[in-house]
Design a protein around this motif. Structure first.
Motif, PDB file in Angstrom:
ATOM      1  N   UNK A  60       0.825  -1.203   0.000  1.00 53.26           N
ATOM      2  CA  UNK A  60       0.000   0.000   0.000  1.00 53.26           C
ATOM      3  C   UNK A  60       0.866   1.263   0.000  1.00 53.26           C
ATOM      4  N   UNK A  61       1.503   1.560  -1.136  1.00 54.74           N
ATOM      5  CA  UNK A  61       2.317   2.779  -1.193  1.00 54.74           C
ATOM      6  C   UNK A  61       1.505   4.047  -0.969  1.00 54.74           C
ATOM      7  N   UNK A  62       0.175   3.973  -1.132  1.00 58.44           N
ATOM      8  CA  UNK A  62      -0.672   5.138  -0.936  1.00 58.44           C
ATOM      9  C   UNK A  62      -0.711   5.604   0.517  1.00 58.44           C
ATOM     10  N   UNK A  63      -0.314   4.743   1.463  1.00 60.47           N
ATOM     11  CA  UNK A  63      -0.338   5.149   2.871  1.00 60.47           C
ATOM     12  C   UNK A  63       1.073   5.290   3.449  1.00 60.47           C
ATOM     13  N   UNK A  64       2.103   5.131   2.631  1.00 55.43           N
ATOM     14  CA  UNK A  64       3.467   5.142   3.151  1.00 55.43           C
ATOM     15  C   UNK A  64       3.814   6.444   3.868  1.00 55.43           C
ATOM     16  N   UNK A  65       3.478   7.575   3.262  1.00 58.63           N
ATOM     17  CA  UNK A  65       3.814   8.844   3.897  1.00 58.63           C
ATOM     18  C   UNK A  65       3.055   9.003   5.209  1.00 58.63           C
ATOM     19  N   UNK A  66       1.754   8.718   5.196  1.00 56.72           N
ATOM     20  CA  UNK A  66       0.936   8.902   6.389  1.00 56.72           C
ATOM     21  C   UNK A  66       1.414   8.003   7.525  1.00 56.72           C
ATOM     22  N   UNK A  67       1.717   6.743   7.205  1.00 54.81           N
ATOM     23  CA  UNK A  67       2.171   5.805   8.238  1.00 54.81           C
ATOM     24  C   UNK A  67       3.538   6.243   8.767  1.00 54.81           C
ATOM     25  N   UNK A  68       4.412   6.671   7.882  1.00 56.80           N
ATOM     26  CA  UNK A  68       5.728   7.139   8.326  1.00 56.80           C
ATOM     27  C   UNK A  68       5.588   8.340   9.266  1.00 56.80           C
ATOM     28  N   UNK A  69       4.608   9.185   8.981  1.00 59.88           N
ATOM     29  CA  UNK A  69       4.385  10.372   9.810  1.00 59.88           C
ATOM     30  C   UNK A  69       4.017   9.982  11.239  1.00 59.88           C
ATOM     31  N   UNK A  70       3.064   9.053  11.394  1.00 61.45           N
ATOM     32  CA  UNK A  70       2.649   8.669  12.751  1.00 61.45           C
ATOM     33  C   UNK A  70       3.716   7.818  13.442  1.00 61.45           C
ATOM     34  N   UNK A  71       4.477   7.057  12.659  1.00 60.90           N
ATOM     35  CA  UNK A  71       5.515   6.221  13.270  1.00 60.90           C
ATOM     36  C   UNK A  71       6.645   7.061  13.858  1.00 60.90           C
ATOM     37  N   UNK A  72       6.820   8.263  13.343  1.00 62.97           N
ATOM     38  CA  UNK A  72       7.831   9.156  13.905  1.00 62.97           C
ATOM     39  C   UNK A  72       7.464   9.611  15.313  1.00 62.97           C
ATOM     40  N   UNK A  73       6.191   9.405  15.702  1.00 61.09           N
ATOM     41  CA  UNK A  73       5.724   9.860  17.007  1.00 61.09           C
ATOM     42  C   UNK A  73       5.552   8.707  17.996  1.00 61.09           C
ATOM     43  N   UNK A  74       6.086   7.530  17.681  1.00 55.20           N
ATOM     44  CA  UNK A  74       5.853   6.362  18.539  1.00 55.20           C
ATOM     45  C   UNK A  74       6.438   6.530  19.939  1.00 55.20           C
ATOM     46  N   UNK A  75       7.517   7.284  20.074  1.00 53.67           N
ATOM     47  CA  UNK A  75       8.162   7.420  21.380  1.00 53.67           C
ATOM     48  C   UNK A  75       7.270   8.155  22.377  1.00 53.67           C
ATOM     49  N   UNK A  76       6.620   9.223  21.904  1.00 54.58           N
ATOM     50  CA  UNK A  76       5.785  10.030  22.792  1.00 54.58           C
ATOM     51  C   UNK A  76       4.590  10.580  22.017  1.00 54.58           C
ATOM     52  N   UNK A  77       3.643   9.712  21.657  1.00 54.16           N
ATOM     53  CA  UNK A  77       2.514  10.146  20.827  1.00 54.16           C
ATOM     54  C   UNK A  77       1.561  11.069  21.584  1.00 54.16           C
ATOM     55  N   UNK A  78       0.989  12.002  20.851  1.00 47.16           N
ATOM     56  CA  UNK A  78      -0.034  12.885  21.403  1.00 47.16           C
ATOM     57  C   UNK A  78      -1.419  12.390  20.983  1.00 47.16           C
TER      58      UNK A  78
END
Length: 317
Positions: free
Chosen positions: A80-98
């Motif tokens: 699903x390359x259509x969600x790659x950017x969106x998933x990468x965005x939220x994965x950058x916040x895994x340490x301390x998600x809001x």
């Protein structure tokens, strides 16, 4: 063992022309784990204005749960390359998600709800270089909050100059822009059935003629032509929606002189928004076929991609 059909969450379906891969079952399992099997679908994986998502300063109370869902979504991007950017965005916040990050994750899940059957089609005669460029470009547009569709109007038979037995006059008989225009109508209908009311279309080369025809009948709300072919002065006279035309200095198919004529016609139609630009030192096809090791070629292509995206952000509400 027989033909491959399911392996580690990947579903494989062999077709007459190649292989279709998707992860519909795996995506459904993610929705179930999130308690969102019955959620309302969304047309895009991210909102258009990320800075307006609420609760950006409020920490999410269950970061372990957030990380679990984020990890599952990462694996889903295989097909699903259509969600790659969106998933990468939220994965950058895994340490301390809001709480805002969690809202974005739920948006991705709601998008998945409406697109479970999407995947990757791998055809034996696919132009892999062009496919990679188009996929990357589609990802850029999707990353800005748009729902993106890239139909294969050539049905696995793109023009290949190395096939001397199928020169353009022969190949075009099977793939005329008129046929592309008719093939687009059900695609637009399917998009509208998802609740999307404002649609922009970009046409490169042959696709420029298709997009012009859509513009003439107001089947879309905004158009971008990138190094188009087969587009005439009369076509531009009949355009009824905002249109941007990006031409090339070294284009023998649609030379700068013709692009200038397009610009003059559009300038005489103040009721139709327009933008025309001729890129220097580039040739026909420079936005989709370029040497990734040539910094100047990459810069020119990326500049055109940004111009295209800016036009859609302005004109597609």
């Amino acid at each position: 063992m027989g033909s491959l059909s399911y392996f580690l969450g990947l579903q494989a379906q062999f077709t007459a022309t190649g292989l279709f891969l998707n992860q519909a079952k795996y995506a459904t399992d993610i929705l179930e784990a999130a308690g969102m099997l019955d959620c309302a679908p969304m047309p895009t994986p991210l909102p258009l204005q990320l800075d307006r998502v609420p609760h950006q300063d409020e920490l999410f109370t269950n970061p372990k749960y957030f990380r679990s869902l984020a990890g599952k979504l990462q694996y889903l991007t295989l097909t699903r390359p259509d969600i790659q950017f969106a998933v990468n965005l939220v994965c950058q916040k895994m340490h301390e998600p809001t709480l805002s990050d969690f809202h974005l994750m739920k948006r991705i899940l709601r998008y998945l709800k409406g697109t479970l059957e999407m995947g990757l089609t791998l055809e034996s005669n696919t132009d892999t270089q062009l496919l990679c460029f188009l996929t990357a470009l589609a990802d850029k547009v999707a990353a800005s909050g748009f729902y993106v569709v890239v139909p294969d109007y050539f049905y696995g038979d793109p023009y290949d100059p190395s096939h001397q037995d199928r020169p353009v006059p022969v190949w075009i008989k099977d793939h005329s822009p008129d046929k592309g225009f008719e093939d687009t109508k059900p695609v637009l209908e399917a998009i509208k059935n998802k609740g999307i009311t404002a649609i922009g279309a970009a046409g490169m080369c042959w696709g420029g003629k298709v997009v012009v025809e859509l513009s003439k009948e107001e089947l879309i709300q905004a158009a971008v032509l990138l190094h188009p072919t087969y587009v005439t002065v009369d076509d531009i006279k009949d355009v009824k929606v905002p249109i941007a035309i990006l031409g090339a200095e070294n284009d023998f198919l649609t030379p700068p002189a013709l692009v200038k004529q397009f610009e003059e016609i559009l300038a005489s139609k103040p009721e139709v928004g327009s933008y025309v630009k001729i890129f220097p030192n580039v040739s026909h096809g420079w936005t989709t076929r370029y040497d990734i090791n040539d910094p100047e070629a990459v810069k020119a292509a990326e500049e055109a991609h940004k111009e295209m995206l800016d036009w859609f952000v302005t004109c597609v509400q």
